[in-house]
Design an enzyme around this catalytic site. Structure first.
Site, PDB file in Angstrom:
ATOM      1  N   ALA A 104     -30.036  -7.621  26.145  1.00  0.00           N
ATOM      2  CA  ALA A 104     -29.459  -8.593  25.197  1.00  0.00           C
ATOM      3  C   ALA A 104     -30.163  -8.621  23.842  1.00  0.00           C
ATOM      4  CB  ALA A 104     -29.431  -9.996  25.805  1.00  0.00           C
ATOM      5  N   ARG A 148      -4.902  -2.786   0.491  1.00  0.00           N
ATOM      6  CA  ARG A 148      -4.557  -1.898  -0.614  1.00  0.00           C
ATOM      7  C   ARG A 148      -4.132  -2.778  -1.784  1.00  0.00           C
ATOM      8  NH1 ARG A 148      -0.285   2.519   1.260  1.00  0.00           N
ATOM      9  NH2 ARG A 148      -0.535   3.200  -0.903  1.00  0.00           N
ATOM     10  N   HIS A 149      -4.156  -2.219  -2.976  1.00  0.00           N
ATOM     11  CA  HIS A 149      -3.608  -2.936  -4.137  1.00  0.00           C
ATOM     12  C   HIS A 149      -2.124  -3.194  -3.890  1.00  0.00           C
ATOM     13  CE1 HIS A 149      -1.672   0.865  -5.097  1.00  0.00           C
ATOM     14  NE2 HIS A 149      -2.839   1.441  -4.823  1.00  0.00           N
ATOM     15  N   ASN A 198       3.579   4.151  -7.296  1.00  0.00           N
ATOM     16  CA  ASN A 198       4.062   4.137  -5.900  1.00  0.00           C
ATOM     17  C   ASN A 198       5.586   4.174  -5.879  1.00  0.00           C
ATOM     18  OD1 ASN A 198       1.509   1.773  -4.786  1.00  0.00           O
ATOM     19  ND2 ASN A 198       1.494   3.995  -4.698  1.00  0.00           N
ATOM     20  N   GLY A 203      -2.091   9.377  -7.609  1.00  0.00           N
ATOM     21  CA  GLY A 203      -3.177   9.275  -8.597  1.00  0.00           C
ATOM     22  C   GLY A 203      -2.820   8.344  -9.738  1.00  0.00           C
ATOM     23  N   ARG A 256      -4.778  -1.140 -10.957  1.00  0.00           N
ATOM     24  CA  ARG A 256      -3.969  -1.751  -9.896  1.00  0.00           C
ATOM     25  C   ARG A 256      -4.772  -2.598  -8.903  1.00  0.00           C
ATOM     26  NH1 ARG A 256      -4.188   3.810  -9.641  1.00  0.00           N
ATOM     27  NH2 ARG A 256      -4.316   4.942  -7.643  1.00  0.00           N
ATOM     28  N   GLU A 294      -9.484   5.699  -6.120  1.00  0.00           N
ATOM     29  CA  GLU A 294      -8.659   6.512  -5.221  1.00  0.00           C
ATOM     30  C   GLU A 294      -9.105   7.981  -5.240  1.00  0.00           C
ATOM     31  OE1 GLU A 294      -7.408   6.881  -2.688  1.00  0.00           O
ATOM     32  OE2 GLU A 294      -5.249   6.598  -2.591  1.00  0.00           O
ATOM     33  N   HIS A 351      -7.577   1.536  -2.249  1.00  0.00           N
ATOM     34  CA  HIS A 351      -6.416   2.437  -2.294  1.00  0.00           C
ATOM     35  C   HIS A 351      -6.161   3.053  -0.914  1.00  0.00           C
ATOM     36  CE1 HIS A 351      -6.816   2.385  -6.740  1.00  0.00           C
ATOM     37  NE2 HIS A 351      -8.083   2.175  -6.425  1.00  0.00           N
TER      38      HIS A 351
HETATM   39  O1  F6P Z   1       0.484   7.554  -2.805  1.00  0.00           O
HETATM   40  C1  F6P Z   1      -0.508   6.638  -3.125  1.00  0.00           C
HETATM   41  C2  F6P Z   1      -1.871   7.270  -3.002  1.00  0.00           C
HETATM   42  O2  F6P Z   1      -2.815   6.249  -3.156  1.00  0.00           O
HETATM   43  C3  F6P Z   1      -2.150   8.411  -3.996  1.00  0.00           C
HETATM   44  O3  F6P Z   1      -2.658   8.014  -5.230  1.00  0.00           O
HETATM   45  C4  F6P Z   1      -3.108   9.261  -3.193  1.00  0.00           C
HETATM   46  O4  F6P Z   1      -3.232  10.568  -3.684  1.00  0.00           O
HETATM   47  C5  F6P Z   1      -2.481   9.175  -1.835  1.00  0.00           C
HETATM   48  O5  F6P Z   1      -2.017   7.858  -1.706  1.00  0.00           O
HETATM   49  C6  F6P Z   1      -3.396   9.515  -0.717  1.00  0.00           C
HETATM   50  O6  F6P Z   1      -2.618   9.650   0.445  1.00  0.00           O
HETATM   51  P1  F6P Z   1      -2.405  11.066   1.122  1.00  0.00           P
HETATM   52  O7  F6P Z   1      -3.785  11.593   1.353  1.00  0.00           O
HETATM   53  O8  F6P Z   1      -1.656  10.767   2.371  1.00  0.00           O
HETATM   54  O9  F6P Z   1      -1.657  11.949   0.177  1.00  0.00           O
END
Ligand code: F6P
Length: 447
Positions: free
Chosen positions: A16, A218-219, A225, A231, A270, A290, A355
């Site tokens: 423990a 996530r944002h 998106n 990116g 974002r 990201e 992200h």
């Molecule tokens: O699509 C949104 C995102 O955050 C991109 O900016 C990034 O490249 C991607 O997701 C990462 O996801 P995956 O690795 O599945 O492409």
């Protein structure tokens, strides 16, 4: 640089004291970094050998039998590793989760392993804080119902106290060890050398063994998106903005307002826009930005499949290791996020807004996802994820904001299909239908 180090982390301490928790945390951390690691739990062996309930009978005979079996299996496992796989740069680690409270026992373990070229790092958890001990018994040793628990805790403490007389804390001058006193109040470190041992010791110093929760999000949906672009540094979409406005009430409902929270974001617009209505202190981390998609930044997946079909196929074949030209791979990202994990381990009540790829890496660390699973973990938009690490794994809850969004998830091999179509010059290499009902990857099985 040495490439085939075999290291055994041997736990030391009365029952423990959080040894099991520490064992699995170290194991998850090392595996996350790509170091082959396995926990060998003496209690498990003992249970199997006796085939009776854990706390009913602790006779010395079976304990010794179990311990011998653990050492044999560990050595076999190291051997197997030698024969089957090429040694990794950093080595292989076995974690021996047992009490090992006497010098004689430690000498036996040390000599047995050393004779087979296995280095030994003893990790002692010493604790005389009654609250911490009771909390640990509650979390690791016992199952439901509070009333029964309190009685069971007392019984368990009585059993533990019987061992106190034989307990010899580590003072062996020639052994490598770290002693963790009262869950991080103080440390004693002896003869630690080399990359692997230092890495583990550094991690242990940052580890907080108190039970806590971590929140990830996530944002909100971004304009990129919506356009299916990766990116960039786009603003939120109107639905993303709606999520940002709703987030404070989601926090208040599920996390509570009694204690303050600290919000960590990336440096990108974002995530900061998503956090802007939250009234708690915020900190920006460059490390949370990201995944850097290099030459593909700002492109749609379809555009990438057309322009770089080979790369697109390669990425689906080994997504964890694939590095975008001029950018990063998931492997790079894990290393970039290591300081975030270290800091996260020391703090309580942290909400991270980041992200898709960065959250996947953090999520994988807590949920023990392997490198195959990590880049495919589902992290839906407009959802607050709550993680509660426990001794053996991590509990997960998802709180959905109930605001629609696009689905940015791409299943494995979708890229291969797209790229094939693209290189066959067929028209309409357009987005495949993604099943958004698929759940986030399940909890990894009990290790
Ligand atoms: O699509 C949104 C995102 O955050 C991109 O900016 C990034 O490249 C991607 O997701 C990462 O996801 P995956 O690795 O599945 O492409």
């Amino acid at each position: 640089m040495t490439s085939n180090i075999k290291l055994a982390c041997v736990m030391v301490g009365l029952p423990a004291r959080g040894k099991t928790f520490i064992s699995y945390k170290v194991s998850r951390y090392l595996q996350w970094l790509g170091i082959k690691t396995k926990v060998f739990d003496v209690d498990d062996y003992q249970r199997k050998l006796k085939n009776i309930l854990y706390h009913q009978d602790h006779c010395e005979l079976s304990e010794t039998t179990a311990e011998k079996q653990v050492l044999d299996d560990m050595l076999d496992w190291f051997q197997l590793d030698d024969n089957k796989t090429k040694a990794t740069m950093s080595g292989t680690v076995a974690i021996y989760d047992g009490t090992n409270i006497t010098k004689a026992k430690r000498k036996w373990i040390h000599d047995t392993l050393n004779n087979k070229n296995v280095q030994v790092l003893f990790v002692e958890s010493q604790c005389d804080d009654d609250n911490l001990i009771r909390e640990n018994i509650r979390n690791v040793k016992l199952s439901p119902t509070i009333m029964q628990q309190e009685k069971a805790i007392d019984d368990y403490l009585a059993y533990v106290n019987k061992h106190k007389d034989t307990y010899e804390t580590m003072t062996e001058p020639d052994y490598t060890y770290i002693k963790l006193i009262n869950a991080g109040q103080q440390y004693v470190i002896n003869l630690v050398r080399g990359y692997l041992e230092s890495r583990i010791v550094y991690y242990l110093i940052n580890l907080n063994i108190k039970k806590k929760r971590i929140w990830l999000s996530r944002h909100g949906e971004s304009q990129f998106n919506v356009q299916d672009r990766i990116g960039g540094d786009a603003d939120l979409s109107p639905r993303g903005e709606e999520y940002a406005r709703k987030l404070p009430s989601l926090i208040s409902k599920h996390i509570g307002d009694e204690l303050p929270l600290t919000v960590w974001t990336s440096t990108m617009k974002r995530t900061n826009q998503t956090a802007r209505y939250i009234k708690y202190p915020k900190k920006q981390w460059k490390a949370l930005d990201e995944l850097d998609t290099g030459v593909c930044d700002g492109m749609t997946y379809d555009e990438i499949a057309k322009k770089y079909p080979e790369d697109f196929i390669q990425r689906d074949q080994d997504k964890f290791n694939f590095r975008y030209s001029g950018g990063e791979s998931y492997r790079d990202l894990v290393l970039r996020l290591e300081p975030v994990i270290m800091e996260l381990e020391q703090h309580e009540r942290i909400l991270i807004i980041a992200h898709q790829a960065t959250i996947r890496c953090l999520y994988a660390y807590f949920m023990n996802l392997d490198h195959e699973q990590l880049p495919y973990a589902r992290v839906p938009l407009h959802t607050l994820i709550e993680l509660t690490p426990t001794a053996y794994n991590c509990e997960e809850k998802l709180y959905k904001a109930d605001i629609e969004s696009v689905d940015t998830y791409r299943p494995k091999f979708a890229g291969v299909e797209n790229a094939k179509k693209s290189s066959n010059k067929t028209s309409g290499v357009s987005g495949e239908i993604i099943d958004s009902s698929e759940p986030i990857l399940p909890l990894s099985p009990h290790p």
